[in-house]
Design a protein around this motif. Structure first.
Motif, PDB file in Angstrom:
ATOM      1  N   GLU A  29      51.676  20.173  39.722  1.00  0.00           N
ATOM      2  CA  GLU A  29      51.501  19.885  40.942  1.00  0.00           C
ATOM      3  C   GLU A  29      51.092  21.427  41.927  1.00  0.00           C
ATOM      4  N   GLU A  30      51.416  22.357  41.342  1.00  0.00           N
ATOM      5  CA  GLU A  30      51.259  23.604  42.054  1.00  0.00           C
ATOM      6  C   GLU A  30      51.522  24.784  41.366  1.00  0.00           C
ATOM      7  N   LEU A  31      50.168  25.480  41.166  1.00  0.00           N
ATOM      8  CA  LEU A  31      50.344  26.474  40.309  1.00  0.00           C
ATOM      9  C   LEU A  31      49.875  27.905  41.128  1.00  0.00           C
ATOM     10  N   SER A  32      50.816  28.921  41.435  1.00  0.00           N
ATOM     11  CA  SER A  32      51.382  29.949  42.519  1.00  0.00           C
ATOM     12  C   SER A  32      51.498  31.187  41.406  1.00  0.00           C
ATOM     13  N   VAL A  33      50.914  32.320  41.941  1.00  0.00           N
ATOM     14  CA  VAL A  33      50.780  33.773  42.132  1.00  0.00           C
ATOM     15  C   VAL A  33      51.209  34.658  43.183  1.00  0.00           C
ATOM     16  N   ARG A  34      52.292  35.333  43.296  1.00  0.00           N
ATOM     17  CA  ARG A  34      51.877  36.442  44.408  1.00  0.00           C
ATOM     18  C   ARG A  34      50.915  36.959  44.163  1.00  0.00           C
ATOM     19  N   ALA A  35      49.667  37.815  45.524  1.00  0.00           N
ATOM     20  CA  ALA A  35      49.029  38.181  45.611  1.00  0.00           C
ATOM     21  C   ALA A  35      48.855  39.431  44.854  1.00  0.00           C
ATOM     22  N   GLU A  36      49.748  40.752  45.181  1.00  0.00           N
ATOM     23  CA  GLU A  36      50.454  41.845  43.873  1.00  0.00           C
ATOM     24  C   GLU A  36      50.404  41.687  42.918  1.00  0.00           C
ATOM     25  N   SER A  37      51.094  40.192  42.416  1.00  0.00           N
ATOM     26  CA  SER A  37      50.194  39.937  40.441  1.00  0.00           C
ATOM     27  C   SER A  37      49.603  39.089  40.246  1.00  0.00           C
ATOM     28  N   ARG A  38      48.539  39.071  40.296  1.00  0.00           N
ATOM     29  CA  ARG A  38      47.640  38.569  40.070  1.00  0.00           C
ATOM     30  C   ARG A  38      46.465  39.341  39.222  1.00  0.00           C
ATOM     31  N   ARG A  39      45.458  38.689  38.453  1.00  0.00           N
ATOM     32  CA  ARG A  39      44.831  39.541  37.750  1.00  0.00           C
ATOM     33  C   ARG A  39      45.572  40.500  36.318  1.00  0.00           C
ATOM     34  N   LEU A  40      47.190  39.377  36.047  1.00  0.00           N
ATOM     35  CA  LEU A  40      47.412  40.121  35.467  1.00  0.00           C
ATOM     36  C   LEU A  40      47.757  38.680  33.539  1.00  0.00           C
ATOM     37  N   GLY A  41      47.542  37.691  34.148  1.00  0.00           N
ATOM     38  CA  GLY A  41      47.613  36.823  33.172  1.00  0.00           C
ATOM     39  C   GLY A  41      48.742  36.059  33.057  1.00  0.00           C
ATOM     40  N   LEU A  42      49.323  36.482  34.915  1.00  0.00           N
ATOM     41  CA  LEU A  42      50.909  35.229  34.586  1.00  0.00           C
ATOM     42  C   LEU A  42      50.436  33.919  34.818  1.00  0.00           C
ATOM     43  N   GLY A  43      48.665  33.880  35.900  1.00  0.00           N
ATOM     44  CA  GLY A  43      48.394  32.458  35.719  1.00  0.00           C
ATOM     45  C   GLY A  43      48.502  31.095  34.435  1.00  0.00           C
ATOM     46  N   ARG A  44      48.155  32.178  33.401  1.00  0.00           N
ATOM     47  CA  ARG A  44      47.589  31.750  32.633  1.00  0.00           C
ATOM     48  C   ARG A  44      48.870  31.238  31.682  1.00  0.00           C
ATOM     49  N   ALA A  45      49.720  32.305  31.919  1.00  0.00           N
ATOM     50  CA  ALA A  45      51.301  31.898  31.061  1.00  0.00           C
ATOM     51  C   ALA A  45      51.614  30.989  31.563  1.00  0.00           C
ATOM     52  N   LEU A  46      52.086  30.497  32.732  1.00  0.00           N
ATOM     53  CA  LEU A  46      52.512  29.920  33.506  1.00  0.00           C
ATOM     54  C   LEU A  46      52.294  28.736  33.178  1.00  0.00           C
ATOM     55  N   LEU A  47      50.869  28.367  33.544  1.00  0.00           N
ATOM     56  CA  LEU A  47      49.915  27.248  32.718  1.00  0.00           C
ATOM     57  C   LEU A  47      50.648  26.345  31.555  1.00  0.00           C
ATOM     58  N   PRO A 107      39.200  30.229  46.902  1.00  0.00           N
ATOM     59  CA  PRO A 107      38.629  31.774  46.269  1.00  0.00           C
ATOM     60  C   PRO A 107      39.266  32.825  44.718  1.00  0.00           C
ATOM     61  N   HIS A 108      40.076  31.813  44.496  1.00  0.00           N
ATOM     62  CA  HIS A 108      41.394  32.395  43.138  1.00  0.00           C
ATOM     63  C   HIS A 108      40.477  32.498  42.036  1.00  0.00           C
ATOM     64  N   ARG A 109      39.073  31.402  41.908  1.00  0.00           N
ATOM     65  CA  ARG A 109      39.335  30.902  40.714  1.00  0.00           C
ATOM     66  C   ARG A 109      39.532  29.873  39.358  1.00  0.00           C
ATOM     67  N   SER A 110      40.640  29.396  40.885  1.00  0.00           N
ATOM     68  CA  SER A 110      41.721  28.525  39.453  1.00  0.00           C
ATOM     69  C   SER A 110      40.899  27.554  38.497  1.00  0.00           C
ATOM     70  N   TYR A 111      39.878  26.732  38.885  1.00  0.00           N
ATOM     71  CA  TYR A 111      39.513  26.349  38.628  1.00  0.00           C
ATOM     72  C   TYR A 111      39.197  26.450  36.917  1.00  0.00           C
ATOM     73  N   ASP A 112      38.380  28.189  36.891  1.00  0.00           N
ATOM     74  CA  ASP A 112      38.345  28.319  35.799  1.00  0.00           C
ATOM     75  C   ASP A 112      38.621  28.816  34.133  1.00  0.00           C
ATOM     76  N   LEU A 113      40.204  28.502  35.319  1.00  0.00           N
ATOM     77  CA  LEU A 113      41.551  28.849  34.429  1.00  0.00           C
ATOM     78  C   LEU A 113      42.148  27.698  34.173  1.00  0.00           C
ATOM     79  N   TYR A 114      41.544  26.805  34.922  1.00  0.00           N
ATOM     80  CA  TYR A 114      42.305  25.488  34.176  1.00  0.00           C
ATOM     81  C   TYR A 114      41.113  24.919  33.149  1.00  0.00           C
ATOM     82  N   GLU A 115      40.328  25.221  33.546  1.00  0.00           N
ATOM     83  CA  GLU A 115      38.377  24.282  32.163  1.00  0.00           C
ATOM     84  C   GLU A 115      39.441  25.015  31.100  1.00  0.00           C
TER      85      GLU A 115
END
Length: 332
Positions: free
Chosen positions: A263-281, A305-313
């Motif tokens: 339903e939601e995948l959100s990472v705080r701005a200061e913690s992006r580009r660290l691989g947290l989105g992929r780990a959480l997903l 704007p955060h290119r989450s589509y690439d992460l999901y694919e």
């Protein structure tokens, strides 16, 4: 109830045998579900969609119960006594103060092309104008309408009547949760991933809300509404030391628990580009699988704007359908 209230239509008047009438409650749900099923082939509806699939009578009953005055804001179309279509109106305020009045109609394919769909749209717009005047929201109110990219009939009608496309959502599916890629478990120093306990609910909500701070066309989402629909079994969070850095809010579909939803995948701005989105997903998807889900769905904006589509694919999600959102000035 007078369907003509607020300038609406009591009957389309273009062809004999057609009648517009108010929604009557339980007696209508099976017929409304039959309309949705009857539209599915022509409109290429994805039956397993988490955005807009083919609802059961029970799901239509639940959705109708959530409407404000459903007998006034939902109209059914009869043809020689049979229900062949219906239209629904709902509204809400967006983060920027806009009041969105959404109308959505469904009409069986055999009854399209004769002006009935146009009459349904005219009823909806007339009813909305009445509501806007009653609510005192004319300064910021707009018409809203939805259509899948595959709904060519609805799309043509909306464009011909002055609606303009403002954004779209794309739905993605991971068809087999057994095929999840492995995660090496490496996280930045000081970061941990785990379940979300009740003491972190407010921080989880705030993380999601903050992620939409610069996004247009987003509905206000209060903490109270968040709690009212919370099903935290498959929620996952990342902490950087003692601060919540990101969340994956995953859940099982209530009417089909073999389907999970991110339903939601959100990472705080200061913690992006660290691989947290992929780990959480991946952690959230594994949790869904452990609780019985066989596949997973999610949707995201096409202009993300955060290119989450690439992460999901990258973890195996594939595009299913596009859901287009339209707007039109009300002009009272």
């Amino acid at each position: 109830m007078d369907v003509n209230r607020g300038g609406g239509l009591g009957a389309p008047g273009r062809l004999p045998g057609y009648l517009f009438r108010p929604y009557r409650g339980d007696e209508d749900h099976l017929a409304m579900a039959a309309v949705r099923l009857g539209c599915a082939g022509r409109d290429e509806v994805d039956a397993r969609s988490v955005v807009e699939g083919i609802p059961t009578a029970a799901e239509i009953a639940e959705a109708s119960a959530e409407l404000d005055n459903p007998s006034e804001n939902q109209v059914l179309v009869e043809h020689n006594g049979d229900i062949v279509g219906y239209a629904t109106i709902r509204w809400w305020q967006e983060r920027d103060g806009t009041w969105l009045y959404l109308h959505r109609g469904y009409l069986l394919p055999d009854h399209r092309g004769a002006g009935i769909g146009s009459d349904m749209l005219s009823w909806a717009e007339s009813r909305i104008r009445h509501l806007v005047q009653h609510h005192g929201t004319a300064r910021t109110a707009v018409f809203g309408a939805n259509a899948m990219a595959s709904e060519t009939d609805s799309t043509q009608l909306l464009l011909e009547t002055g609606h303009r496309r403002v954004f779209s959502l794309v739905e993605l599916e991971l068809a087999d949760l057994r095929s999840l890629p492995e995660y090496d478990g490496r996280l930045p120093a000081g970061v941990t991933v785990g379940a979300v306990d009740p003491t972190s609910y407010h921080a989880a909500w705030k993380t999601v809300v903050d992620s939409y701070a610069q996004a247009a066309f987003t509905e206000k989402w209060t903490f109270e509404r968040f709690l009212a629909t919370a099903v935290p079994t498959c929620w996952r969070a990342a902490w950087h030391e003692d601060q919540l850095a990101g969340v994956a809010l995953c859940s099982l579909r209530r009417h089909d628990p073999t389907v999970g939803e991110v339903e939601e995948l959100s990472v705080r701005a200061e913690s992006r580009r660290l691989g947290l989105g992929r780990a959480l997903l991946l952690d959230g998807l594994r949790s869904l699988r452990e609780h019985g889900a066989e596949s997973a769905r999610l949707y995201t904006g096409t202009a993300n704007p955060h290119r989450s589509y690439d992460l999901y694919e990258s973890v195996g999600f594939r595009r299913q359908n596009e859901y287009v959102r339209y707007r039109k000035p009300i002009g009272i």
